[in-house]
Write an enzyme that holds these catalytic residues in place. Structure first.
Site, PDB file in Angstrom:
ATOM      1  N   ARG A   1       0.119   7.695  -2.648  1.00 25.20           N
ATOM      2  CA  ARG A   1       0.886   8.864  -1.795  1.00 25.20           C
ATOM      3  C   ARG A   1       2.344   8.955  -2.217  1.00 25.20           C
ATOM      4  NH1 ARG A   1      -1.088   6.101   3.583  1.00 25.20           N
ATOM      5  NH2 ARG A   1      -1.625   4.510   2.021  1.00 25.20           N
TER       6      ARG A   1
ATOM      7  N   GLU B   1       0.533 -12.801  12.673  1.00 26.58           N
ATOM      8  CA  GLU B   1       1.273 -12.019  13.269  1.00 26.58           C
ATOM      9  C   GLU B   1       1.313 -10.807  12.275  1.00 26.58           C
ATOM     10  OE1 GLU B   1       2.247 -11.855  16.173  1.00 26.58           O
ATOM     11  OE2 GLU B   1       1.764 -13.810  16.510  1.00 26.58           O
TER      12      GLU B   1
ATOM     13  N   ARG C   1      -4.949  -1.850   8.703  1.00 21.24           N
ATOM     14  CA  ARG C   1      -6.388  -2.768   8.677  1.00 21.24           C
ATOM     15  C   ARG C   1      -6.071  -3.756   7.378  1.00 21.24           C
ATOM     16  NH1 ARG C   1      -7.296   2.626   6.966  1.00 21.24           N
ATOM     17  NH2 ARG C   1      -6.952   3.230   4.633  1.00 21.24           N
TER      18      ARG C   1
ATOM     19  N   ASP D   1       0.879  -1.166  -0.074  1.00 25.24           N
ATOM     20  CA  ASP D   1       0.016  -0.041  -0.065  1.00 25.24           C
ATOM     21  C   ASP D   1       0.889   1.316   0.242  1.00 25.24           C
ATOM     22  OD1 ASP D   1      -2.196   1.479  -0.143  1.00 25.24           O
ATOM     23  OD2 ASP D   1      -2.712   1.178   2.187  1.00 25.24           O
TER      24      ASP D   1
ATOM     25  N   THR E   1     -11.227  -6.333  -5.251  1.00 22.44           N
ATOM     26  CA  THR E   1     -12.640  -5.999  -6.072  1.00 22.44           C
ATOM     27  C   THR E   1     -12.950  -4.475  -5.731  1.00 22.44           C
ATOM     28  OG1 THR E   1     -13.591  -6.964  -3.931  1.00 22.44           O
ATOM     29  CG2 THR E   1     -13.340  -8.296  -5.909  1.00 22.44           C
ATOM     30  N   GLU E   2     -12.590  -3.845  -4.700  1.00 17.58           N
ATOM     31  CA  GLU E   2     -13.140  -2.719  -4.363  1.00 17.58           C
ATOM     32  C   GLU E   2     -12.227  -1.457  -5.205  1.00 17.58           C
ATOM     33  OE1 GLU E   2     -12.291  -4.763  -1.727  1.00 17.58           O
ATOM     34  OE2 GLU E   2     -14.588  -5.123  -1.389  1.00 17.58           O
TER      35      GLU E   2
ATOM     36  N   ARG F   1       2.127  -4.755   6.216  1.00 15.43           N
ATOM     37  CA  ARG F   1       1.173  -3.835   5.511  1.00 15.43           C
ATOM     38  C   ARG F   1       1.939  -2.628   5.343  1.00 15.43           C
ATOM     39  NH1 ARG F   1      -4.970  -2.095   4.493  1.00 15.43           N
ATOM     40  NH2 ARG F   1      -4.671  -0.530   2.991  1.00 15.43           N
TER      41      ARG F   1
ATOM     42  N   ASN G   1       1.247   3.419  -3.034  1.00 12.22           N
ATOM     43  CA  ASN G   1       1.769   4.033  -4.229  1.00 12.22           C
ATOM     44  C   ASN G   1       1.624   5.227  -4.661  1.00 12.22           C
ATOM     45  OD1 ASN G   1       2.947   1.297  -4.476  1.00 12.22           O
ATOM     46  ND2 ASN G   1       1.434   0.590  -6.003  1.00 12.22           N
TER      47      ASN G   1
ATOM     48  N   HIS H   1       2.374   3.614  -9.025  1.00  9.69           N
ATOM     49  CA  HIS H   1       2.305   1.846  -9.316  1.00  9.69           C
ATOM     50  C   HIS H   1       3.590   1.521 -10.253  1.00  9.69           C
ATOM     51  CE1 HIS H   1      -1.605   2.307  -7.482  1.00  9.69           C
ATOM     52  NE2 HIS H   1      -2.193   3.146  -8.623  1.00  9.69           N
TER      53      HIS H   1
ATOM     54  N   LEU I   1       8.955 -21.540  -4.803  1.00 10.20           N
ATOM     55  CA  LEU I   1       8.473 -20.261  -4.145  1.00 10.20           C
ATOM     56  C   LEU I   1       6.905 -20.344  -4.677  1.00 10.20           C
ATOM     57  CD1 LEU I   1       8.048 -17.785  -2.232  1.00 10.20           C
ATOM     58  CD2 LEU I   1       8.743 -16.650  -4.216  1.00 10.20           C
TER      59      LEU I   1
HETATM   60  C1  IPE Z   1      -1.571   0.260  -3.255  1.00 12.15           C
HETATM   61  O1  IPE Z   1      -1.249   1.766  -3.430  1.00 12.15           O
HETATM   62  C2  IPE Z   1      -1.715  -0.166  -4.791  1.00 12.15           C
HETATM   63  C3  IPE Z   1      -3.058  -0.521  -5.178  1.00 12.15           C
HETATM   64  C4  IPE Z   1      -4.389  -0.401  -4.334  1.00 12.15           C
HETATM   65  C5  IPE Z   1      -3.415  -1.113  -6.277  1.00 12.15           C
HETATM   66  P1  IPE Z   1      -2.684   2.802  -3.179  1.00 12.15           P
HETATM   67  O2  IPE Z   1      -2.848   2.999  -4.945  1.00 12.15           O
HETATM   68  O3  IPE Z   1      -3.564   2.280  -2.607  1.00 12.15           O
HETATM   69  O4  IPE Z   1      -1.933   3.867  -2.603  1.00 12.15           O
HETATM   70  P2  IPE Z   1      -2.307   5.092  -1.632  1.00 12.15           P
HETATM   71  O5  IPE Z   1      -2.740   4.328  -0.446  1.00 12.15           O
HETATM   72  O6  IPE Z   1      -3.694   5.565  -2.407  1.00 12.15           O
HETATM   73  O7  IPE Z   1      -1.116   5.805  -1.321  1.00 12.15           O
HETATM   74  C1  IPE Z   2      -5.510  -2.572  -0.180  1.00  7.88           C
HETATM   75  O1  IPE Z   2      -5.213  -1.304  -0.378  1.00  7.88           O
HETATM   76  C2  IPE Z   2      -5.541  -3.277  -1.576  1.00  7.88           C
HETATM   77  C3  IPE Z   2      -4.122  -3.303  -2.119  1.00  7.88           C
HETATM   78  C4  IPE Z   2      -3.095  -2.931  -1.755  1.00  7.88           C
HETATM   79  C5  IPE Z   2      -4.156  -4.053  -3.437  1.00  7.88           C
HETATM   80  P1  IPE Z   2      -6.092  -0.036  -0.424  1.00  7.88           P
HETATM   81  O2  IPE Z   2      -5.538   1.128  -0.625  1.00  7.88           O
HETATM   82  O3  IPE Z   2      -7.266  -0.410  -1.598  1.00  7.88           O
HETATM   83  O4  IPE Z   2      -7.184  -0.128   0.729  1.00  7.88           O
HETATM   84  P2  IPE Z   2      -7.810   0.868   1.730  1.00  7.88           P
HETATM   85  O5  IPE Z   2      -8.965   1.692   0.789  1.00  7.88           O
HETATM   86  O6  IPE Z   2      -7.027   1.993   2.137  1.00  7.88           O
HETATM   87  O7  IPE Z   2      -8.526   0.136   2.532  1.00  7.88           O
HETATM   88 MG    MG Z   3      -4.049   2.473  -0.260  1.00  5.99          MG
END
Ligand code: IPE
Ligand code: IPE
Ligand code: MG
Length: 297
Positions: free
Chosen positions: A53, A236, A223, A49, A95-96, A217, A51, A66, A160
């Site tokens: 920001r 863990e 979360r 998570d 999926t979201e 994470r 990318n 990304h 792996l």
């Molecule tokens: C994770 O980074 C990659 C995907 C969810 C595909 P984000 O794109 O969620 O980056 P932030 O959390 O908005 O910074």
């Molecule tokens: C979770 O990250 C999904 C991936 C890393 C692919 P999100 O950025 O979508 O999650 P939320 O919205 O912060 O919970």
């Molecule tokens: Mg994110």
């Protein structure tokens, strides 16, 4: 063809397992760090998570984040392979995530295709077995084809176990498993009483894999965002404050060290180790047993 396969299998079986993970941290000049394999998690899951920001903090479009994230991904997969991790599950697209802008989804889908085209030869050569967790049929056609090809090509590999969660939702995975079991009951294949935890786990995308031991994470969020609800029950959790594109081997190793120091109890009680001074020497213990037996006579 046959001999090629046989030699690969033999190679896997006799591939020397590392005695210690050794890595010289890239970010500091400290000593080489070591970790015994017995303290390694069998199954690591990562929510990659931050990318967006990462890119925004540099005045760049989210898609650039990304792209940078795929570089970290390459390194972490290689490290997992080098260090003898059994299974690695990566959350790549939920999926979201379809709810994001058209441009961002298109950028992610484009990267996905490029990633598989450029990496599949090396991953296969390293005996990595790729499994997609999620609804592959719900992906756009070129991506679906690339994913199906990657799974098919690597299905007999014994290195792996690399799971990539794409178009994945944890609740959807549970509903899918429940439906599959209901269908089996309806078809008279099983009795409802045969549905137990093992039977349920067997209908998940992760069938046959151990539960997740360590969840990492990045980006400071704490979360699970609908990732592996069944498989994470006793995982863990280690949270890294940095954004995913900045994650590297040194940070990964730090997470593994934190994990190695955790006291996993699974609802039970772990006896604290007996302090050395309280430990009796074997001869003394034998003597004490004799005295105790004599006293009881
Ligand atoms: C994770 O980074 C990659 C995907 C969810 C595909 P984000 O794109 O969620 O980056 P932030 O959390 O908005 O910074
Ligand atoms: C979770 O990250 C999904 C991936 C890393 C692919 P999100 O950025 O979508 O999650 P939320 O919205 O912060 O919970
Ligand atoms: Mg994110």
């Amino acid at each position: 063809m046959f001999f090629d396969k046989l030699s690969r299998m033999l190679n896997d079986v006799f591939r020397p397992k590392p005695k210690y993970i050794t890595v010289t941290p890239v970010t500091d000049s400290g000593p080489t760090q070591m970790l015994p394999p017995s303290k390694l998690p069998r199954h690591v899951a990562i929510i990659m998570d931050g990318n967006g920001r990462w890119a925004q903090s540099r005045g760049m479009p989210r898609s650039a984040g990304h792209a940078a994230g795929t570089e970290a991904l390459r390194d972490i997969i290689r490290a997992s392979d080098d260090w003898g991790i059994e299974a690695l599950s990566l959350y790549a697209f939920s999926t979201e995530n379809w709810s994001r802008s058209k441009e961002e989804v298109a950028a992610l889908m484009g990267l996905l295709l490029r990633y598989f085209n450029s990496e599949i030869d090396e991953l296969d050569a390293k005996h990595v077995k790729i499994t997609i967790l999620g609804d592959v049929d719900g992906m756009p056609e070129p991506q679906r084809q690339a994913l199906v090809n990657a799974m098919e090509r690597t299905k007999d590999n014994t290195g792996l176990k690399l799971n990539i969660a794409l178009n994945y939702g944890g609740r959807a995975e549970l509903v899918r498993a429940a439906r599959a079991l209901a269908q089996k009951v309806k078809d008279g294949e099983i009795e409802p009483e045969a549905i137990d935890e093992a039977a349920f786990a067997n209908e998940l995308y992760t069938a046959g894999l151990p539960d997740v031991d360590l969840l990492i994470r990045t980006s400071g969020e704490m979360r699970t965002s609908n990732f592996l609800p069944w498989q994470l029950v006793y995982a863990e959790m280690v949270f890294d404050e940095g954004y995913w594109p900045d994650f590297d081997r040194a940070k990964y190793l730090k997470c593994l060290r934190v994990y190695a120091e955790r006291d996993r109890r699974f609802g039970g009680v772990n006896e604290p180790p007996v302090p050395e001074e309280k430990q009796e020497a074997p001869a003394q213990a034998e003597e004490a047993d004799k005295t105790k037996a004599a006293a009881e006579d």
